[in-house]
Design a protein around this motif. Structure first.
Motif, mmCIF file in Angstrom:
data_model
loop_
_atom_site.group_PDB
_atom_site.id
_atom_site.type_symbol
_atom_site.label_atom_id
_atom_site.label_comp_id
_atom_site.label_asym_id
_atom_site.label_seq_id
_atom_site.Cartn_x
_atom_site.Cartn_y
_atom_site.Cartn_z
ATOM 1 N N LEU A 85 -10.201 53.083 -66.103
ATOM 2 C CA LEU A 85 -9.317 54.215 -65.861
ATOM 3 C C LEU A 85 -7.872 53.760 -65.674
ATOM 4 C CD1 LEU A 85 -11.448 56.426 -63.438
ATOM 5 C CD2 LEU A 85 -10.735 57.011 -65.756
ATOM 6 N N LEU A 86 -7.686 52.675 -64.934
ATOM 7 C CA LEU A 86 -6.340 52.192 -64.664
ATOM 8 C C LEU A 86 -5.683 51.642 -65.923
ATOM 9 C CD1 LEU A 86 -7.013 50.511 -61.210
ATOM 10 C CD2 LEU A 86 -5.558 52.503 -61.635
ATOM 11 N N ALA A 125 -9.785 46.110 -55.293
ATOM 12 C CA ALA A 125 -10.644 45.269 -54.463
ATOM 13 C C ALA A 125 -11.997 45.143 -55.147
ATOM 14 C CB ALA A 125 -10.810 45.882 -53.069
ATOM 15 N N THR A 126 -12.449 43.905 -55.370
ATOM 16 C CA THR A 126 -13.717 43.702 -56.080
ATOM 17 C C THR A 126 -14.920 43.778 -55.158
ATOM 18 O OG1 THR A 126 -13.529 41.294 -55.827
ATOM 19 C CG2 THR A 126 -12.598 42.270 -57.816
ATOM 20 N N LEU A 140 -6.427 55.216 -57.028
ATOM 21 C CA LEU A 140 -7.548 54.338 -57.372
ATOM 22 C C LEU A 140 -7.340 52.905 -56.906
ATOM 23 C CD1 LEU A 140 -8.382 55.454 -61.033
ATOM 24 C CD2 LEU A 140 -9.751 55.869 -58.976
ATOM 25 N N ALA A 141 -6.095 52.447 -56.895
ATOM 26 C CA ALA A 141 -5.818 51.038 -56.637
ATOM 27 C C ALA A 141 -5.683 50.760 -55.142
ATOM 28 C CB ALA A 141 -4.548 50.612 -57.364
ATOM 29 N N LEU A 154 0.772 57.928 -62.512
ATOM 30 C CA LEU A 154 0.997 57.014 -61.399
ATOM 31 C C LEU A 154 0.332 57.497 -60.121
ATOM 32 C CD1 LEU A 154 4.668 55.792 -61.883
ATOM 33 C CD2 LEU A 154 2.541 54.573 -62.319
ATOM 34 N N ARG A 155 0.194 58.788 -59.959
ATOM 35 C CA ARG A 155 -0.527 59.303 -58.787
ATOM 36 C C ARG A 155 -1.994 58.897 -58.852
ATOM 37 N NH1 ARG A 155 1.906 63.037 -55.702
ATOM 38 N NH2 ARG A 155 -0.053 64.070 -55.198
ATOM 39 N N MET A 156 -2.574 58.916 -60.046
ATOM 40 C CA MET A 156 -3.948 58.454 -60.196
ATOM 41 C C MET A 156 -4.054 56.964 -59.937
ATOM 42 S SD MET A 156 -6.556 58.778 -63.446
ATOM 43 C CE MET A 156 -6.658 60.561 -63.259
ATOM 44 N N VAL A 157 -3.081 56.192 -60.457
ATOM 45 C CA VAL A 157 -3.064 54.754 -60.211
ATOM 46 C C VAL A 157 -3.020 54.481 -58.713
ATOM 47 C CG1 VAL A 157 -1.697 52.638 -60.452
ATOM 48 C CG2 VAL A 157 -2.042 54.134 -62.430
ATOM 49 N N ALA A 158 -2.140 55.190 -58.003
ATOM 50 C CA ALA A 158 -1.999 54.989 -56.564
ATOM 51 C C ALA A 158 -3.273 55.352 -55.810
ATOM 52 C CB ALA A 158 -0.822 55.809 -56.040
#
Length: 210
Positions: A49-50, A132-133, A112-113, A106-110
């Motif tokens: 997704l990212l 985080a793995t 999920l990450a 970028l809101r989705m990136v923020a």
């Protein structure tokens, strides 16, 4: 072709791509395949997704046809994704209207990450994020094993089988590497069977603990 760099304790893959809608899916699949080859059993869905969002942002906001690069770096308990392009216009998240299709990347990136950011580079900019793995103690073992197999393939000259592709080649490399290690233990005065038994005991103990 992707380039690989190994500097313990990390694994790194560089994937150049052309900013185009059709390339985004290919890049996502290439990233997923690389994570599978590294033996990363988690975070693949989030990474896909990212990668899609970061690459799509280049297409939308920098322009179709420009050259860009995706960098995957697995270090410790974090997977880092970086997308580099030649524009120095730094993006920023904004509130999108309910019926607005764009403006959510970028809101989705923020969301999920574990962390993310942007940085100017000599050639343009990079947008990065980290996942985080959650692999715990197994993470370093998987990193070392993947790096060892990649390096061993380079020095052993093993040719991947016609069927099975790269994964099949890695399996052949693993068998050959274990065989070489058993030869080394015998020459060094150790009992190969004893070494195998001890390795199996360590493996089973760690699997049970996990």
């Amino acid at each position: 072709m992707p380039g690989y760099e190994f500097a313990e304790p990390r694994l790194r893959c560089v994937l150049p791509f052309e900013a185009a809608p059709a390339e985004v899916g290919l890049l996502r699949r290439a990233a997923s395949k690389q994570l599978s080859q590294w033996g990363m059993p988690v975070a693949v869905d989030e990474a896909e997704l990212l990668v899609t969002e970061l690459a799509s942002n280049v297409v939308k906001h920098v322009g179709e046809g420009v050259s860009a690069t995706l960098i995957l770096e697995w270090r410790g308990e974090r997977l880092r994704l970086e997308v580099h392009d030649k524009s120095q216009a730094l993006p920023s998240p904004r509130v999108a209207d309910c019926d607005e299709v764009c403006g959510r990347g970028l809101r989705m990136v923020a969301s999920l990450a574990a962390d993310w950011g942007t940085v100017l580079t000599a050639a343009g900019k990079a947008v990065w994020c980290e996942i985080a793995t959650d692999l715990g103690p197994a993470c370093q073992r998987l990193e070392r094993a993947a790096a060892a197999l990649e390096n061993y393939q380079g020095v052993s000259g093993i040719t991947p089988p016609q069927t099975g592709g790269r994964r099949g080649g890695q399996a052949e490399s693993a068998v050959a590497l274990i065989a070489d290690l058993l030869h080394w233990t015998a020459v060094s005065g150790h009992d190969p069977d004893d070494i195998l038994d001890r390795a199996q005991m360590h493996y089973e103990a760690e699997v049970d603990a996990a």
